[in-house]
Scaffold this motif. Structure first.
Motif, short mmCIF file in Angstrom:
data_model
loop_
_atom_site.label_atom_id
_atom_site.label_comp_id
_atom_site.label_asym_id
_atom_site.label_seq_id
_atom_site.Cartn_x
_atom_site.Cartn_y
_atom_site.Cartn_z
N VAL A 51 -10.40 107.21 52.39
CA VAL A 51 -10.44 105.85 52.15
C VAL A 51 -9.38 105.18 50.92
N ALA A 52 -8.76 104.32 51.30
CA ALA A 52 -7.75 103.58 50.39
C ALA A 52 -8.70 102.60 49.37
N VAL A 53 -8.67 103.00 48.15
CA VAL A 53 -9.18 102.12 47.23
C VAL A 53 -8.09 101.81 46.30
N ASP A 54 -8.00 100.29 46.06
CA ASP A 54 -7.31 99.90 44.89
C ASP A 54 -7.35 100.44 43.66
N ALA A 55 -6.24 100.92 43.05
CA ALA A 55 -6.26 101.81 41.71
C ALA A 55 -5.67 100.88 40.63
N GLY A 56 -5.18 99.80 40.84
CA GLY A 56 -4.64 98.92 39.91
C GLY A 56 -5.32 97.69 39.46
N PRO A 57 -4.41 96.61 39.17
CA PRO A 57 -5.04 95.31 38.87
C PRO A 57 -5.76 94.87 40.27
N LEU A 358 -16.46 96.53 36.96
CA LEU A 358 -16.71 97.10 38.23
C LEU A 358 -16.31 96.14 39.46
N CYS A 359 -15.26 96.85 40.12
CA CYS A 359 -14.72 95.95 41.24
C CYS A 359 -15.39 96.40 42.42
N ALA A 360 -16.24 95.70 43.04
CA ALA A 360 -16.78 96.08 44.28
C ALA A 360 -15.90 95.54 45.54
N GLN A 361 -14.91 96.36 45.89
CA GLN A 361 -13.99 95.98 46.79
C GLN A 361 -14.32 95.56 48.17
N ASP A 362 -15.52 96.00 48.67
CA ASP A 362 -15.88 95.13 49.80
C ASP A 362 -16.85 94.16 49.95
N ARG A 363 -16.90 93.61 48.88
CA ARG A 363 -17.66 92.38 48.39
C ARG A 363 -16.75 91.11 48.32
N GLY A 364 -17.20 89.79 48.75
CA GLY A 364 -16.63 88.66 48.54
C GLY A 364 -15.95 88.07 49.72
N LEU A 365 -15.82 88.93 50.89
CA LEU A 365 -15.08 88.30 52.05
C LEU A 365 -15.95 88.48 53.08
N GLY A 366 -17.38 88.69 52.71
CA GLY A 366 -18.22 88.82 53.97
C GLY A 366 -19.55 89.75 53.46
N PRO A 367 -20.45 90.16 54.32
CA PRO A 367 -21.55 90.83 53.97
C PRO A 367 -21.11 92.48 53.48
N PRO A 368 -21.96 92.92 52.51
CA PRO A 368 -21.63 94.16 52.14
C PRO A 368 -21.50 95.16 53.14
N PRO A 369 -20.98 96.27 53.59
CA PRO A 369 -21.19 97.21 54.53
C PRO A 369 -22.38 98.16 54.71
N ASP A 370 -22.63 98.59 55.45
CA ASP A 370 -23.89 99.53 55.60
C ASP A 370 -23.20 100.82 55.19
N GLY A 371 -24.08 101.65 54.40
CA GLY A 371 -23.75 102.68 53.65
C GLY A 371 -22.65 102.62 52.43
N PRO A 372 -21.82 103.60 52.44
CA PRO A 372 -21.03 103.69 50.94
C PRO A 372 -20.09 102.43 50.99
N GLU A 373 -19.62 102.11 49.87
CA GLU A 373 -18.71 100.85 49.70
C GLU A 373 -17.58 101.51 48.57
N ARG A 374 -16.54 100.85 48.52
CA ARG A 374 -15.33 101.16 47.59
C ARG A 374 -15.72 100.65 46.51
N PHE A 375 -15.66 101.32 45.12
CA PHE A 375 -15.48 100.73 43.92
C PHE A 375 -14.41 101.26 43.06
N GLN A 376 -13.94 100.31 42.17
CA GLN A 376 -13.02 100.56 40.98
C GLN A 376 -13.85 100.34 39.79
N ILE A 377 -13.99 101.29 38.83
CA ILE A 377 -14.64 101.19 37.69
C ILE A 377 -13.67 101.26 36.34
N ILE A 378 -13.61 100.34 35.51
CA ILE A 378 -12.70 100.41 34.41
C ILE A 378 -13.64 100.49 33.13
N VAL A 379 -13.22 101.62 32.16
CA VAL A 379 -13.50 101.60 31.08
C VAL A 379 -12.25 101.48 29.74
N ASN A 380 -12.40 100.63 29.21
CA ASN A 380 -11.29 100.96 28.20
C ASN A 380 -11.07 102.13 27.33
#
Length: 518
Positions: A51-57, A358-380
């Motif tokens: 699965v492609a997950v955004d890894a930058g901004p 935490l960027c929940a990349q499957d949220r915001g444009l519709g209901p979250p998917p059933d099952g696993p979601e794509r996340f990017q987590i950033i700690v400084n």
């Protein structure tokens, strides 16, 4: 085939892409050389278990900068990228169970702050908003959209009648101190202090001028359908449609210098690409460190390790999430904010008790998917990727602390697959940075004036990207590319006509007032 009268651009990051589109649109032969397989630079994706997950901004703001780019070439941004305006800027949470959403509607944010912390803090928000707007208005056209200058040069742009407006940008006070004048609630100081990290700085050392970032974000956040890398794809296609050539998987070994002028580049395999101008869309320190040959090394000054911005421990993952109603953008704050930045900037180590984006990349444009979601987590993290980067044990400890902090805020993540990237990997991706993701840290009032401008100290060598003026972040990098392309075109026009130009590389974009004001 490159042409000796053309431009070679090193790097297909957002600055290089914008410059390529602008130059190609003006009829200049352009070749973009990129060692990665795709355009975008930090706007990239990582494969996580297929699965492609955004890894930058992940936050798209200042869309008027990109509207202006496309409009200048007879196109509409909306015809190339699907953007959806988000009503909510971000969801914020603390480990005491408190939560606060901020909104693009300033009245809604004010009401939320009043309910969260009381009427006095809502009034403090009014004052903060007004000051942030004043700073943005003062600097938008005089600094960010204009060529680099000195403090004296900036004062001249304000003029005698504008000295008061210039001083009102509050360059001599720290952001943390200035926030104390608006907010008594420590949680709100944490929230708005976090905007310093948008350009890799500590709120305890950054100039109060950086509160303009909060104003920028409050003017609108858009969600990019398909992920942020789609923006890079669209600009690359825009440039290619106007004749720009792209060479992916090609590493530049040397900037060729002939007769005291940049005259092209030499690739790792020995191929020579001649050019009249070379635009380096990389961290300026890579040039200064001699990574593109000794002949060009003196053209710019690098950033000393002590002056570097933040790096990060970024984890891309697929996971099941329960217990917290996530939005696209979510921030979970630590209980000891000062210690977090002491760990990073004073001791050069990962924070023991991190704040977490935490960027929940499957949220915001519709209901979250059933099952696993794509996340990017950033700690400084500290920019120690070329010295003493965090080891596996330190990274594991930080990830354990991260998941524990999320759990205390009510969020339980059950990872299916994870890909962590730390300072050492960022150094490998972006050499001579130590993994710093934002160039020079914006600590102190002089820092912004120490960023290099479009023109280097070597004739024919130009600069763009987050380490150059006007600074870090996707819209600022885009502006750096537009400034560099304008400077190149201006220099070429001067050579043809032997007449001085009125401005060297300035740009014009539609006024940001076309966006919703905050």
């Amino acid at each position: 085939m490159t042409r000796a009268d053309g431009v070679v651009i090193i790097g297909a990051g957002i600055g290089g892409l914008c410059a390529a589109a602008q130059l190609a649109g003006a009829g200049v032969p352009v070749t973009v050389v990129e060692r990665m397989a795709t355009p975008g630079g930090k706007l990239r994706t990582v494969d996580v278990d297929g699965v492609a997950v955004d890894a930058g901004p992940t936050v798209f703001t200042a869309r008027w900068v990109f509207d202006a780019l496309f409009e200048s070439l007879g196109e509409r941004l909306d015809d190339h990228v699907t953007l959806v305006a988000s009503e909510r800027l971000a969801r914020h949470a603390w480990q005491d169970g408190s939560r606060l959403d901020l909104w693009t509607d300033p009245t809604r944010s004010r009401d939320a702050i009043g309910e969260f912390a009381g009427a006095a803090e809502a009034r403090g928000h009014d004052g903060f908003r007004a000051e942030a707007a004043r700073i943005w208005t003062a600097l938008e056209h005089r600094y960010m959209e204009a060529p680099v200058t000195t403090p004296v040069g900036l004062a001249l742009r304000f003029g005698l009648g504008g000295i008061g407006e210039m001083l009102a940008i509050n360059p001599f006070e720290t952001l943390w101190s200035a926030l104390g004048k608006h907010f008594k609630d420590p949680r709100l100081r944490q929230l708005y202090g976090r905007y310093a990290t948008y350009c890799g700085a500590s709120p305890y050392q950054a100039t109060a001028t950086l509160m303009l970032i909060a104003h920028l974000e409050a003017r609108g956040v858009w969600l990019v359908e398909g992920g942020m890398h789609k923006v890079a794809d669209a600009i690359a296609a825009l440039a290619a449609a106007r004749g720009a050539q792209f060479r992916y998987g090609a590493d530049v070994r040397e900037i060729r210098v002939t007769g005291g002028r940049a005259s092209g580049v030499v690739l790792a395999d020995g191929e020579h690409l001649p050019a009249r101008d070379v635009l380096a869309n990389c961290d300026a320190s890579a040039i200064a460190d001699g990574r593109f040959g000794t002949a060009a090394a003196g053209a710019v000054k690098g950033t000393a390790p002590r002056d570097r911005s933040l790096s990060a421990l970024v984890t891309m993952m697929t996971a099941d999430a329960t217990g917290f109603d996530l939005d696209r953008h979510n921030v979970f704050f630590s209980n000891d904010y000062a210690r977090e930045f002491d760990d990073i900037f004073k001791h050069g180590r990962l924070p023991a008790a991190p704040s977490v984006y935490l960027c929940a990349q499957d949220r915001g444009l519709g209901p979250p998917p059933d099952g696993p979601e794509r996340f990017q987590i950033i700690v400084n993290a500290p920019a120690t990727g070329d010295g003493h980067p965090p080891g596996p044990g330190e990274i594991e400890a930080c990830q354990t602390a991260t998941f524990a902090a999320l759990d205390r805020c009510g969020l339980t993540l059950r990872p299916r697959s994870m890909v962590p990237v730390g300072p050492a990997m960022f150094e490998a991706l972006f050499p001579s940075t130590g993994g710093a993701l934002y160039g020079r840290a914006s600590h102190g009032w002089r820092a912004s004036f120490r960023r290099p401008g479009s023109r280097s100290g070597l004739s024919g060598l130009w600069l763009a990207g987050g380490s150059a003026h006007p600074g870090a972040g996707v819209p600022m990098a885009a502006l750096s590319g537009r400034l560099a392309s304008a400077a190149i075109l201006s220099a070429r026009a001067s050579t043809r006509t032997f007449l001085p130009m009125a401005t060297a590389g300035g740009i014009s974009t539609p006024k940001a007032t076309t966006a919703a004001s905050a």
